[in-house]
Design an enzyme around this catalytic site. Sequence first.
Site, PDB file in Angstrom:
ATOM      1  CE  LYS A   1      -1.900   2.454   3.281  1.00 38.49           C
ATOM      2  NZ  LYS A   1      -1.776   3.792   2.670  1.00 38.49           N
TER       3      LYS A   1
ATOM      4  N   GLY B   1       7.162   4.689   8.072  1.00 40.41           N
ATOM      5  CA  GLY B   1       6.238   5.793   8.329  1.00 40.41           C
ATOM      6  C   GLY B   1       6.512   6.389   9.700  1.00 40.41           C
TER       7      GLY B   1
ATOM      8  CB  THR C   1       7.644   7.094  15.938  1.00 41.23           C
ATOM      9  OG1 THR C   1       8.936   7.182  15.324  1.00 41.23           O
ATOM     10  CG2 THR C   1       7.773   6.358  17.256  1.00 41.23           C
TER      11      THR C   1
ATOM     12  N   GLY D   1       3.861   3.224  13.691  1.00 38.76           N
ATOM     13  CA  GLY D   1       4.722   2.059  13.898  1.00 38.76           C
ATOM     14  C   GLY D   1       4.417   1.366  15.221  1.00 38.76           C
TER      15      GLY D   1
ATOM     16  CD  GLU E   1      13.126   4.193   7.579  1.00 38.06           C
ATOM     17  OE1 GLU E   1      13.055   5.128   8.415  1.00 38.06           O
ATOM     18  OE2 GLU E   1      13.027   4.348   6.365  1.00 38.06           O
TER      19      GLU E   1
ATOM     20  CB  CYS F   1      12.663   9.032   8.061  1.00 41.59           C
ATOM     21  SG  CYS F   1      12.247   8.170   6.597  1.00 41.59           S
TER      22      CYS F   1
ATOM     23  CD  GLU G   1      10.187  12.348  11.633  1.00 36.71           C
ATOM     24  OE1 GLU G   1       9.184  11.702  12.012  1.00 36.71           O
ATOM     25  OE2 GLU G   1      11.044  11.876  10.874  1.00 36.71           O
TER      26      GLU G   1
HETATM   27  P1  ADP Z   1       3.377  10.124   7.790  1.00 37.11           P
HETATM   28  O1  ADP Z   1       3.222  10.891   9.056  1.00 37.11           O
HETATM   29  O2  ADP Z   1       4.749  10.078   7.257  1.00 37.11           O
HETATM   30  O3  ADP Z   1       2.309  10.352   6.783  1.00 37.11           O
HETATM   31  P2  ADP Z   1       2.100   7.703   8.543  1.00 37.11           P
HETATM   32  O4  ADP Z   1       2.699   6.751   9.502  1.00 37.11           O
HETATM   33  O5  ADP Z   1       0.859   8.405   8.911  1.00 37.11           O
HETATM   34  O6  ADP Z   1       3.295   8.653   8.212  1.00 37.11           O
HETATM   35  O7  ADP Z   1       1.863   7.008   7.134  1.00 37.11           O
HETATM   36  C1  ADP Z   1       2.731   6.076   6.563  1.00 37.11           C
HETATM   37  C2  ADP Z   1       1.921   4.994   5.892  1.00 37.11           C
HETATM   38  O8  ADP Z   1       1.176   4.313   6.901  1.00 37.11           O
HETATM   39  C3  ADP Z   1       0.908   5.515   4.898  1.00 37.11           C
HETATM   40  O9  ADP Z   1       0.835   4.602   3.813  1.00 37.11           O
HETATM   41  C4  ADP Z   1      -0.393   5.505   5.707  1.00 37.11           C
HETATM   42  O10 ADP Z   1      -1.546   5.386   4.907  1.00 37.11           O
HETATM   43  C5  ADP Z   1      -0.203   4.270   6.555  1.00 37.11           C
HETATM   44  N1  ADP Z   1      -0.989   4.234   7.798  1.00 37.11           N
HETATM   45  C6  ADP Z   1      -1.488   5.283   8.507  1.00 37.11           C
HETATM   46  N2  ADP Z   1      -2.142   4.847   9.602  1.00 37.11           N
HETATM   47  C7  ADP Z   1      -2.040   3.488   9.603  1.00 37.11           C
HETATM   48  C8  ADP Z   1      -2.486   2.437  10.475  1.00 37.11           C
HETATM   49  N3  ADP Z   1      -3.172   2.701  11.583  1.00 37.11           N
HETATM   50  N4  ADP Z   1      -2.192   1.153  10.165  1.00 37.11           N
HETATM   51  C9  ADP Z   1      -1.472   0.875   9.058  1.00 37.11           C
HETATM   52  N5  ADP Z   1      -1.030   1.797   8.189  1.00 37.11           N
HETATM   53  C10 ADP Z   1      -1.300   3.100   8.443  1.00 37.11           C
END
Ligand code: ADP
Length: 499
Positions: free
Chosen positions: A204, A256, A258, A261, A278, A312, A409
Amino acid sequence: MSETTETTYKPTSPNSKLDFASVWEYDPAPESTANVKVKERYELFIDGKFVKPSKGRYFPSTNPATKEVITEFAEATQNDIDQAVKAARKAFKNEWSSLSGKTRGKYLYRIARMLQERAREFAILESMDGGKPIRESRDVDIPLVAAHFFYYAGWADKLEYAFPGKTPEPIGVCGQIIPWNFPLLMLAWKIAPALACGNTVVLKPAETTSLTALKFAELVQDAGLPSGVVNIVTGAGQTGAEIVNHKDIDKIAFTGSTGVGKLIQKSIAGTGKKFTLELGGKGAMIIFEDAPVDQAVEGIINAIFFNQGHVCCAGSRLLVQEGIVDQVIRKLQDRMEMLIVGDPLDKNTDVGAINSEAQFETVNKYLQIGLDEGADVYQSKCEIPENGYFIRPTLLTNVAQSNRVVQEEIFGPVLTVQTFRTADEAITKANNTQYGLAGGVWTDKGSKIFKVGAGLRSGVVWANTYNKFDPTSPFGGYKESGVGREGGLHGLAAYVNLR
Ligand code: ADP
């Protein structure tokens, strides 16, 4: 710059923009988009075909430099994820895991070559959809994407030599979730090693930058990859969560924030799913008095401003040894005034658009927090386009270690500056955040490089340079910056079970 020039240097006055402009202004050099085709709508890529989302929902994707909607993507929900996982499982069992490494390698080489052939198209799309300067997507992102596929293609038939005394076996179906800062490169980091080791994937992309992933899906079709080996599903956080929670996924690879994560780690605790995460960073760049200052300043500009700080491992904190702080700040400000902020598709642009409205608001929120915390704010005085999401390169001085702008960040073109007297103080300050992804050191002395390198709790430490990437080098974080490594042999190990 000679010493004489140095001492006669006059700090940039508020009106000196015109002086710089007359010296540095270039004519516009926009990259042509004539040969790039963007469809009005993109479907999900499941089992080798483009299919409509089961709930029929789509969401728009906007060019952050113009705020224009450029296309729309399908929103994958639980049923779609299930279909994608089933396709990936079938492809894993019936074909991909039992193909010879040599044959898998051939497919990966083919993908790498096709990416090179279509490099310009991918670079333009990356800049249109994500706001990064074409110079960066053309010269950094896309070449590295191809390099990762070449590198892991090379491993596909040599896995038995990669882990002496052990027998590597593929893990199975991998769920991969990636962010918006390096859309196609993060895809390559995830898909290339997974496929080389015999796994199949459901990936995704981020909701604001899905375009190149779907173009990649077209390329996968053109390359004749067996159906179901690569599945690309689009959507936002909920779609990501459906992947994380799907029972028939064997491994989650996530890049993505923290916060997300941690959520993922909680969700999969006790399920036996493997994972690599990561996450965020707050990279410190340490400049000693004996450093080649002009070279360091150029590296710092590159480390924090060239990709709008959307990295990052960006060097978002600067630690300068006391004796040269005035000189470094002056030179930084001087260089910042020359940066061209604007149209990502212009080949002269150094700093493009902030990726989305949400991120634009986040960065502005942190600028306000910096002001409230008492920081002195210096922004380059360049013109910025009125329409899109642009932020001028920014320095925050007079900040304390405990300030939020130093600890958290920001993910924007914002650099905090602190000073230090000794190497130990620099190391302590650099390590004093929740993160540990990357750091840098500038000095003339190899001994200091080794001392600081050994002292930093960072997955990567660059010396006299910053943000250099290579498919052969592992990448990943300490502390809340993540778990596991991607890239190199370590990245291969993350996609096998060893017997
Ligand atoms: P950023 O702050 O860099 O946008 P995110 O962690 O929100 O980072 O997003 C990174 C990825 O994780 C994106 O593809 C986002 O759609 C996805 N994402 C966001 N929330 C969730 C979640 N609860 N579970 C799995 N994936 C998610």
